[in-house]
Design a protein around this motif. Sequence first.
Motif, short mmCIF file in Angstrom:
data_model
loop_
_atom_site.label_atom_id
_atom_site.label_comp_id
_atom_site.label_asym_id
_atom_site.label_seq_id
_atom_site.Cartn_x
_atom_site.Cartn_y
_atom_site.Cartn_z
N GLU A 156 13.38 -15.21 72.49
CA GLU A 156 12.82 -15.32 71.14
C GLU A 156 13.62 -14.46 70.16
O GLU A 156 13.90 -14.88 69.03
N GLU A 157 13.98 -13.27 70.60
CA GLU A 157 14.76 -12.37 69.74
C GLU A 157 16.13 -12.96 69.44
O GLU A 157 16.62 -12.89 68.30
N ALA A 158 16.76 -13.57 70.45
CA ALA A 158 18.09 -14.16 70.25
C ALA A 158 18.01 -15.36 69.32
O ALA A 158 18.91 -15.57 68.48
N ILE A 159 16.97 -16.15 69.45
CA ILE A 159 16.79 -17.30 68.55
C ILE A 159 16.56 -16.83 67.12
O ILE A 159 17.14 -17.36 66.17
N THR A 160 15.73 -15.81 66.96
CA THR A 160 15.45 -15.26 65.63
C THR A 160 16.74 -14.76 64.98
O THR A 160 17.01 -15.03 63.79
N ALA A 161 17.56 -14.04 65.75
CA ALA A 161 18.81 -13.50 65.22
C ALA A 161 19.78 -14.62 64.84
O ALA A 161 20.45 -14.55 63.80
N HIS A 162 19.84 -15.64 65.66
CA HIS A 162 20.73 -16.78 65.42
C HIS A 162 20.35 -17.51 64.13
O HIS A 162 21.19 -17.78 63.27
N LEU A 163 19.08 -17.81 63.99
CA LEU A 163 18.63 -18.53 62.79
C LEU A 163 18.77 -17.67 61.54
O LEU A 163 19.14 -18.18 60.47
#
Length: 208
Positions: free
Chosen positions: A191-198
């Motif tokens: 979830e953290e990686a997705i948040t950072a990517h977006l």
Amino acid sequence: MPSGRELAYAHLKDAVLSDPAMQGQFVNEQALADEIGVSRTPIREALLLLAAEELVQLVPKRGAYVAPVGGREIRELFEVRAVVERYAARRAIELDAVPVAEMRTELDGQRALTADDEARAFIDHDHRFHAALVRAVGNDLLTKTYDGLRARQVRAGIVALYSSGDRRKAVLAEHEAILGALVAGDAAAAEEAITAHLAATQQVLIEG
């Protein structure tokens, strides 16, 4: 066999609207009709459908206008993507259904594309990378909702690539982080990686 309207709709949505050069331009109906091999009537019908989806604006006596990607559209698109993709990551891990092979294939496909004129193909892989995760949850309504964002997602992604010369390399690293967390079964990290990517893509678009 697809109808003229269906051909026009698909071409407009997948090619014309995602072309950065069309940002802030009016659609040339006759040129499109000649290119696709249909009359102008299917073009106009397709534009009405796209206007209903708020992907083009119909201006009286001037035609269909492709508005530049705006701040509100960017914010709303990435808010929805964040909700869906973070949920999909956690749920896919819970179900032991992370589509590792499919996501790896799309990421490898992205990595092989380095030329400037391959931006569209790069973003097509990008969409399929994320869509594979959403689809793995097995919720048809969620999948259809996410697929409905495709035109806006592709359009925003291509604009982001052209806005930042380093964005392509960064996307690959961000996708690796997402996939690595999913493989490890670490929902919080995914979830953290997705948040950072977006957030990174959104920032590039806002800064222009």
